[in-house]
Design a protein around this motif. Structure first.
Motif, PDB file in Angstrom:
ATOM      1  N   VAL A   1     -26.103   1.009   0.143  1.00  0.00           N
ATOM      2  CA  VAL A   1     -24.799   1.537  -0.247  1.00  0.00           C
ATOM      3  C   VAL A   1     -23.789   0.943   0.726  1.00  0.00           C
ATOM      4  N   VAL A   2     -22.820   0.238   0.179  1.00  0.00           N
ATOM      5  CA  VAL A   2     -21.755  -0.353   0.986  1.00  0.00           C
ATOM      6  C   VAL A   2     -20.554   0.590   0.906  1.00  0.00           C
ATOM      7  N   ALA A   3     -20.031   0.978   2.050  1.00  0.00           N
ATOM      8  CA  ALA A   3     -18.910   1.914   2.057  1.00  0.00           C
ATOM      9  C   ALA A   3     -17.720   1.293   2.779  1.00  0.00           C
ATOM     10  N   VAL A   4     -16.536   1.774   2.406  1.00  0.00           N
ATOM     11  CA  VAL A   4     -15.287   1.258   2.959  1.00  0.00           C
ATOM     12  C   VAL A   4     -14.581   2.384   3.697  1.00  0.00           C
ATOM     13  N   GLY A   5     -14.283   2.157   4.967  1.00  0.00           N
ATOM     14  CA  GLY A   5     -13.602   3.171   5.755  1.00  0.00           C
ATOM     15  C   GLY A   5     -12.088   2.981   5.746  1.00  0.00           C
ATOM     16  N   ARG A   6     -11.369   4.104   5.841  1.00  0.00           N
ATOM     17  CA  ARG A   6      -9.912   4.097   5.996  1.00  0.00           C
ATOM     18  C   ARG A   6      -9.207   3.294   4.898  1.00  0.00           C
ATOM     19  N   ASN A   7      -9.630   3.513   3.658  1.00  0.00           N
ATOM     20  CA  ASN A   7      -9.059   2.744   2.551  1.00  0.00           C
ATOM     21  C   ASN A   7      -7.946   3.502   1.836  1.00  0.00           C
ATOM     22  N   TYR A   8      -7.555   4.655   2.379  1.00  0.00           N
ATOM     23  CA  TYR A   8      -6.359   5.373   1.919  1.00  0.00           C
ATOM     24  C   TYR A   8      -5.482   5.589   3.151  1.00  0.00           C
ATOM     25  N   ARG A   9      -4.233   5.245   3.057  1.00  0.00           N
ATOM     26  CA  ARG A   9      -3.348   5.336   4.219  1.00  0.00           C
ATOM     27  C   ARG A   9      -3.268   6.754   4.774  1.00  0.00           C
TER      28      ARG A   9
ATOM     29  N   ASP B   1      -4.877   3.446  12.390  1.00  0.00           N
ATOM     30  CA  ASP B   1      -4.124   2.484  11.595  1.00  0.00           C
ATOM     31  C   ASP B   1      -4.951   2.041  10.391  1.00  0.00           C
ATOM     32  N   VAL B   2      -4.268   1.585   9.363  1.00  0.00           N
ATOM     33  CA  VAL B   2      -4.956   0.994   8.213  1.00  0.00           C
ATOM     34  C   VAL B   2      -5.496  -0.373   8.626  1.00  0.00           C
ATOM     35  N   PRO B   3      -6.773  -0.670   8.368  1.00  0.00           N
ATOM     36  CA  PRO B   3      -7.323  -1.972   8.757  1.00  0.00           C
ATOM     37  C   PRO B   3      -6.639  -3.115   8.023  1.00  0.00           C
ATOM     38  N   ALA B   4      -6.593  -4.273   8.667  1.00  0.00           N
ATOM     39  CA  ALA B   4      -6.019  -5.461   8.033  1.00  0.00           C
ATOM     40  C   ALA B   4      -6.944  -6.012   6.959  1.00  0.00           C
TER      41      ALA B   4
ATOM     42  N   ARG C   1      -9.174  20.538  -1.998  1.00  0.00           N
ATOM     43  CA  ARG C   1      -9.030  19.990  -0.646  1.00  0.00           C
ATOM     44  C   ARG C   1      -8.488  18.562  -0.654  1.00  0.00           C
ATOM     45  N   GLN C   2      -8.814  17.805  -1.692  1.00  0.00           N
ATOM     46  CA  GLN C   2      -8.322  16.435  -1.831  1.00  0.00           C
ATOM     47  C   GLN C   2      -7.763  16.258  -3.234  1.00  0.00           C
ATOM     48  N   ASP C   3      -6.678  15.530  -3.341  1.00  0.00           N
ATOM     49  CA  ASP C   3      -6.094  15.242  -4.650  1.00  0.00           C
ATOM     50  C   ASP C   3      -5.214  14.012  -4.521  1.00  0.00           C
ATOM     51  N   ALA C   4      -5.630  12.898  -5.112  1.00  0.00           N
ATOM     52  CA  ALA C   4      -4.875  11.654  -4.979  1.00  0.00           C
ATOM     53  C   ALA C   4      -5.220  10.717  -6.128  1.00  0.00           C
ATOM     54  N   PRO C   5      -4.288   9.861  -6.524  1.00  0.00           N
ATOM     55  CA  PRO C   5      -4.605   8.839  -7.529  1.00  0.00           C
ATOM     56  C   PRO C   5      -5.434   7.731  -6.898  1.00  0.00           C
ATOM     57  N   LEU C   6      -6.311   7.135  -7.680  1.00  0.00           N
ATOM     58  CA  LEU C   6      -7.129   6.029  -7.184  1.00  0.00           C
ATOM     59  C   LEU C   6      -6.262   4.833  -6.809  1.00  0.00           C
ATOM     60  N   THR C   7      -5.089   4.751  -7.378  1.00  0.00           N
ATOM     61  CA  THR C   7      -4.195   3.633  -7.064  1.00  0.00           C
ATOM     62  C   THR C   7      -3.652   3.705  -5.637  1.00  0.00           C
ATOM     63  N   ASP C   8      -3.931   4.797  -4.920  1.00  0.00           N
ATOM     64  CA  ASP C   8      -3.531   4.886  -3.517  1.00  0.00           C
ATOM     65  C   ASP C   8      -4.452   4.083  -2.596  1.00  0.00           C
ATOM     66  N   MET C   9      -5.536   3.529  -3.141  1.00  0.00           N
ATOM     67  CA  MET C   9      -6.418   2.730  -2.303  1.00  0.00           C
ATOM     68  C   MET C   9      -5.671   1.536  -1.718  1.00  0.00           C
ATOM     69  N   VAL C  10      -5.921   1.241  -0.448  1.00  0.00           N
ATOM     70  CA  VAL C  10      -5.294   0.091   0.203  1.00  0.00           C
ATOM     71  C   VAL C  10      -5.850  -1.203  -0.371  1.00  0.00           C
ATOM     72  N   PHE C  11      -7.179  -1.309  -0.430  1.00  0.00           N
ATOM     73  CA  PHE C  11      -7.842  -2.485  -0.986  1.00  0.00           C
ATOM     74  C   PHE C  11      -8.460  -2.104  -2.326  1.00  0.00           C
ATOM     75  N   SER C  12      -8.183  -2.900  -3.342  1.00  0.00           N
ATOM     76  CA  SER C  12      -8.655  -2.615  -4.695  1.00  0.00           C
ATOM     77  C   SER C  12     -10.146  -2.906  -4.822  1.00  0.00           C
ATOM     78  N   VAL C  13     -10.727  -2.444  -5.910  1.00  0.00           N
ATOM     79  CA  VAL C  13     -12.149  -2.714  -6.158  1.00  0.00           C
ATOM     80  C   VAL C  13     -12.443  -4.216  -6.178  1.00  0.00           C
ATOM     81  N   PRO C  14     -11.672  -5.053  -6.891  1.00  0.00           N
ATOM     82  CA  PRO C  14     -11.948  -6.492  -6.850  1.00  0.00           C
ATOM     83  C   PRO C  14     -11.871  -7.073  -5.445  1.00  0.00           C
ATOM     84  N   GLU C  15     -10.899  -6.634  -4.659  1.00  0.00           N
ATOM     85  CA  GLU C  15     -10.780  -7.138  -3.293  1.00  0.00           C
ATOM     86  C   GLU C  15     -11.984  -6.736  -2.451  1.00  0.00           C
TER      87      GLU C  15
END
Length: 255
Positions: free
Chosen positions: A58-66, A75-78, A190-204
């Motif tokens: 399982v590959v996971a992405v940290g800090r992908n929502y600002r 900080d948001v990763p580069a 506890r959490q409520d946000a649109p998926l479009t708030d992701m910093v890096f998109s699924v293709p990226e």
């Protein structure tokens, strides 16, 4: 198309969700396609399982929502911040998240999960969708105190039961659409946000991850969590809901 993995009459198989029934498939759709057996089983008569057990990781992405990065003072990763969870951390809908005795603070993190459908290496972002089987819901359960103490994340996020997935894989889903992620604990949002708030998109993310290591069919990518993560305790019920994908529900207990 929505694909479920389920247990029925002491057998584990796959089916296509059709209303209140499952159209039974002849084999694992990832490798055998969508040939059906002709049998249909009521959803009420089966036990839904994790829709996929990753072959390798399982590959996971940290800090992908600002807002999530900000709530921890980060900080948001580069570039996408990747880490791995073992496939032994995967459980299904209805299974218990087990709080380990080593940790005094276990937290939920509701996330969109991507299921890889074919071998992917050095995939360009514009072709990433060709390597996706579908999407499901994940919970990147974390022993937060151990994450801080260890200075790296493998143990804190890798305990058995720390990767609930489910309830099914949806092949027709657009993560760039209007879907929202909502996490509830004992019915409280506890959490409520649109998926479009992701910093890096699924293709990226697919492009970045596949440049580092080969993604195999059945591998899962967790795409990060929005703000609002928090502690869970024995007896809690955690529900992660994503528009169009359903609800992943798990109870919590102590080891």
């Amino acid at each position: 198309m929505r694909i479920a993995r389920f247990s029925h009459q002491d057998a584990i198989t796959y089916g296509i969700v059709d209303g209140g029934e499952l159209v039974v498939l002849a084999g694992d759709p990832m490798f055998a396609g969508y040939e059906t057996t002709g049998d249909r089983v009521p959803v009420a008569d089966v036990a839904l399982l994790a829709p996929v057990i990753p072959r390798s990781k399982v590959v996971a992405v940290g800090r992908n929502y600002r807002d999530h990065a900000a709530e921890f003072g980060n900080d948001v990763p580069a570039e996408p911040l990747l880490f791995l969870k073992p496939n032994t951390s995967v459980i299904g809908p209805g299974d218990a998240i087990v709080r380990p005795p080593q940790s005094q603070r276990t937290e939920f993190e509701g996330e969109l999960a991507v299921v890889i459908g074919r071998i992917a290496k050095n995939v360009p972002a514009e072709k990433a969708h060709e390597y996706v089987l579908g999407y499901t819901i994940g919970n990147d359960v974390t022993a937060r105190d151990l994450q801080r103490a260890d200075g790296q994340w493998s143990r804190a996020k890798g305990f058995d039961s720390f990767c609930p997935l489910g309830p099914a894989i949806e092949t027709d889903f657009d993560p760039a659409g209007a879907a929202r992620l909502t996490t509830r604990v004992n019915g409280e949002v506890r959490q409520d946000a649109p998926l479009t708030d992701m910093v890096f998109s699924v293709p990226e993310i697919i492009a970045y991850a596949s440049a580092a290591f080969t993604l195999l069919p059945g591998d899962v990518i967790l795409t990060g969590t929005p703000a609002g993560v928090g502690e869970i305790r024995a007896g809690d019920v955690v529900e992660v809901e994503i528009t169009g994908l359903g609800i992943l529900r798990n109870t919590v207990r102590d080891a």
